[in-house]
Design an enzyme around this catalytic site. Structure first.
Site, PDB file in Angstrom:
ATOM      1  N   ARG A 123       0.861  -1.177   0.000  1.00  0.00           N
ATOM      2  CA  ARG A 123       0.000   0.000   0.000  1.00  0.00           C
ATOM      3  C   ARG A 123       0.897   1.227   0.000  1.00  0.00           C
ATOM      4  O   ARG A 123       1.791   1.320   0.831  1.00  0.00           O
ATOM      5  CB  ARG A 123      -0.890   0.031   1.252  1.00  0.00           C
ATOM      6  CG  ARG A 123      -1.822  -1.152   1.304  1.00  0.00           C
ATOM      7  CD  ARG A 123      -2.741  -1.137   2.502  1.00  0.00           C
ATOM      8  NE  ARG A 123      -3.606  -2.313   2.421  1.00  0.00           N
ATOM      9  CZ  ARG A 123      -4.604  -2.588   3.240  1.00  0.00           C
ATOM     10  NH1 ARG A 123      -4.869  -1.764   4.238  1.00  0.00           N
ATOM     11  NH2 ARG A 123      -5.333  -3.674   3.084  1.00  0.00           N
ATOM     12  N   ASN A 167      -8.103  -7.331  12.210  1.00  0.00           N
ATOM     13  CA  ASN A 167      -9.529  -7.022  12.057  1.00  0.00           C
ATOM     14  C   ASN A 167     -10.326  -8.280  11.747  1.00  0.00           C
ATOM     15  O   ASN A 167      -9.746  -9.352  11.504  1.00  0.00           O
ATOM     16  CB  ASN A 167      -9.760  -5.926  11.000  1.00  0.00           C
ATOM     17  CG  ASN A 167      -9.366  -6.348   9.607  1.00  0.00           C
ATOM     18  OD1 ASN A 167      -9.249  -7.534   9.286  1.00  0.00           O
ATOM     19  ND2 ASN A 167      -9.141  -5.378   8.737  1.00  0.00           N
TER      20      ASN A 167
HETATM   21  N1  SER Z   1      -9.389  -7.470   3.625  1.00  0.00           N
HETATM   22  C1  SER Z   1      -9.126  -6.990   4.936  1.00  0.00           C
HETATM   23  C2  SER Z   1      -8.445  -5.669   4.939  1.00  0.00           C
HETATM   24  O1  SER Z   1      -7.966  -5.222   3.938  1.00  0.00           O
HETATM   25  C3  SER Z   1      -8.288  -7.957   5.699  1.00  0.00           C
HETATM   26  O2  SER Z   1      -9.066  -8.890   6.250  1.00  0.00           O
HETATM   27  O3  SER Z   1      -8.373  -5.055   5.957  1.00  0.00           O
END
Ligand code: SER
Ligand code: ZN
Length: 499
Positions: free
Chosen positions: A333, A433
């Site tokens: 990212r 998460n």
């Molecule tokens: N797809 C989720 C996220 O990008 C990870 O579980 O946070």
């Protein structure tokens, strides 16, 4: 809502001799297929024939878009004059199209959108399109443009608002071993080195042992006991997948784009090679000529490619719930300003479990996952942490706003980071998460079962995040680590000594 459309149909021949047929056609059209009752009417207000050019003026209301009326007129008229006069409709051009619709809120600042001129007066918006093709109308861009205007206005109201956050559960307070920034300390010890490019890290043997231990604990204490099966996916994600998940519109500024060579033919690269040999520098201008435009990006989250794998499949009921995880794909990212230590990076390692099943199966699974997570964070890591409902990642990553909790939504797991200050005023670190997404992706990827509806969800286990949360509270000295953790890792590799 009002639609006002002026279009030209180019006919295959001069239709002057067919004028009677055309006149009757329109008289009839206004009474029959264009007439669906109040609010659902379209009316051909005016038409004019000039040899092979038929000009129309159509107006309509809310439920019957003038452009849908135009497409129907085109088909039916072609049939009619085709049969009787052997004349067809060749091309359609929408000269002017005005769409007036109501807004819920006034925009706070000026907005605009592609393809149209937008005028807003109070709560009334008018979109003006010019010279629009039939394809444009057929593909329903118009409806999406209306939605986009509303979305942009709504976003203006959300900007700067506090993020949605609702505490669910909190562990007891734990006395941290220290209050230093683990990354800083590990850099000093030579366990980790920043680079070689922005937001990336090189992990030495000690920190690698810790990251791999986190991975092992997640697999052995959470995923295997619950029956998850490991899969391995590609970590290059084509845009088609992100079009479906919403990442392409939500996260375009955070994607690491992947470009293919324009050609595999080494001849085509010869100038590039020569330039490298002579200058010993990267000849970027020449490189540009040899690259295709990116058509993919590096993995952002692992779940999209997992959904792609199940695309269009019907899953047998006895395979449900489907439980898989990937720990191979590395995520990237582009973080720009937000980078910090190994906790906010451009490249990270995560296990991503994905689950697909009936709503009930997934709600049950969530309870089981929470139970296993609590076991690991309380008993093995002895962490101070909490859980909260937050803006679901699937909205956030699709550039949308909103909140969901209870059946659907995202739960964030947050750890206290002593180096950041006191518990009450410092920002805790999101180290994990868990989401249930309803039928969002099973619908987008057309994943079905024998009967009933399928839901899905995922829960990202970030190895850097688990490690840094643990180290921030428990320090770098294995002797001081919690007993249960030491059963997994009690000694660190010696590492490498530099002179
Ligand atoms: N797809 C989720 C996220 O990008 C990870 O579980 O946070
Ligand atoms: Zn996911």
């Amino acid at each position: 809502m009002k639609f006002d459309l002026k279009a030209d149909l180019r006919l295959s021949n001069d239709a002057t001799s067919a004028i009677k047929t055309i006149d009757e056609f329109f008289k009839n059209a206004n009474k029959t297929f264009l007439n669906h009752g109040k609010g659902k009417n379209a009316i051909v207000k005016e038409w004019n024939l000039n040899k092979d050019l038929l000009s129309l003026h159509i107006i309509s209301e809310k439920y019957f878009r003038a452009h849908d009326a135009l497409l129907q007129i085109k088909n039916k008229l072609s049939e009619e004059i085709g049969k009787k006069h052997k004349i067809g409709v060749r091309a359609t051009n929408v000269r002017e199209y005005e769409i007036e619709f109501e807004l819920e809120k006034k925009p706070l600042r000026e907005i605009n959108i592609p393809f149209a001129e937008l005028k807003i007066k109070g709560l009334k918006a008018i979109l003006k399109l010019e010279d629009t093709s039939e394809e444009f109308l057929r593909k329903n861009y118009v409806d999406r443009m209306i939605r986009l205007v509303k979305e942009k206005i709504l976003n203006q109201y959300y900007e700067g608002k506090k993020e949605f956050w609702h505490l669910i559960w909190q562990s007891e307070k734990k006395e941290p071993i220290w209050n230093k920034d683990p990354t800083e300390e590990m850099i000093k010890l030579g366990w980790v080195k920043q680079g070689p490019t922005k937001g990336k890290w090189f992990y030495g043997p000690q920190l690698t042992a810790i990251l791999r231990t986190m991975e092992r604990i997640a697999v052995e204490e959470i995923l295997e006991p619950l029956g998850f099966q490991e899969i391995m996916e590609s970590h290059i994600v084509p845009f088609e997948i992100w079009l479906k998940t919403g990442h392409l519109e939500g996260m375009p500024a955070e994607i690491y784009y992947v470009a293919e060579p324009a050609s595999r033919d080494i001849e085509k690269w010869s100038k590039f090679i020569d330039l490298v040999k002579i200058t010993k520098e990267v000849p970027y201008e020449e490189l540009k000529k040899n690259l295709s435009l990116p058509n993919a990006g590096i993995c952002y989250a692992q779940c999209p490619v997992i959904y792609w794998f199940f695309k269009g499949k019907t899953i047998a009921e006895d395979s449900l719930p489907l439980l898989v995880y990937d720990k191979t794909a590395i995520s990237c990212r582009y973080e720009s300003g937000g980078r910090h230590g190994i906790e906010r990076v451009d490249e990270f390692h995560r296990i991503e479990p994905v689950y697909i099943g009936t709503k009930k199966q997934l709600l049950d699974l969530r309870e089981k996952l929470l139970e296993r997570y609590k076991y690991v964070f309380n008993e093995i890591f002895d962490l101070e942490w909490r859980m909260a409902w937050v803006t679901p990642w699937y909205l956030q990553q699709a550039g949308k706003i909103g909140m969901e909790e209870n059946e659907m939504g995202t739960i964030d797991f947050e750890a206290y980071m002593p180096y950041r200050g006191d518990r009450e005023n410092s920002k805790w670190l999101e180290f994990q998460n868990l989401s249930i997404l309803g039928d969002k992706y099973t619908r987008a990827f057309n994943i079905k079962t024998q009967k009933g509806e399928l839901w899905s969800g995922c829960t990202g286990i970030g190895l850097e995040r688990w490690s840094i949360a643990f180290l921030a509270q428990k320090g770098l000295d294995p002797k001081k680590w919690p007993e249960r953790f030491k059963e997994y890792l009690s000694e660190l590799p010696e590492g490498i000594k530099f002179l």
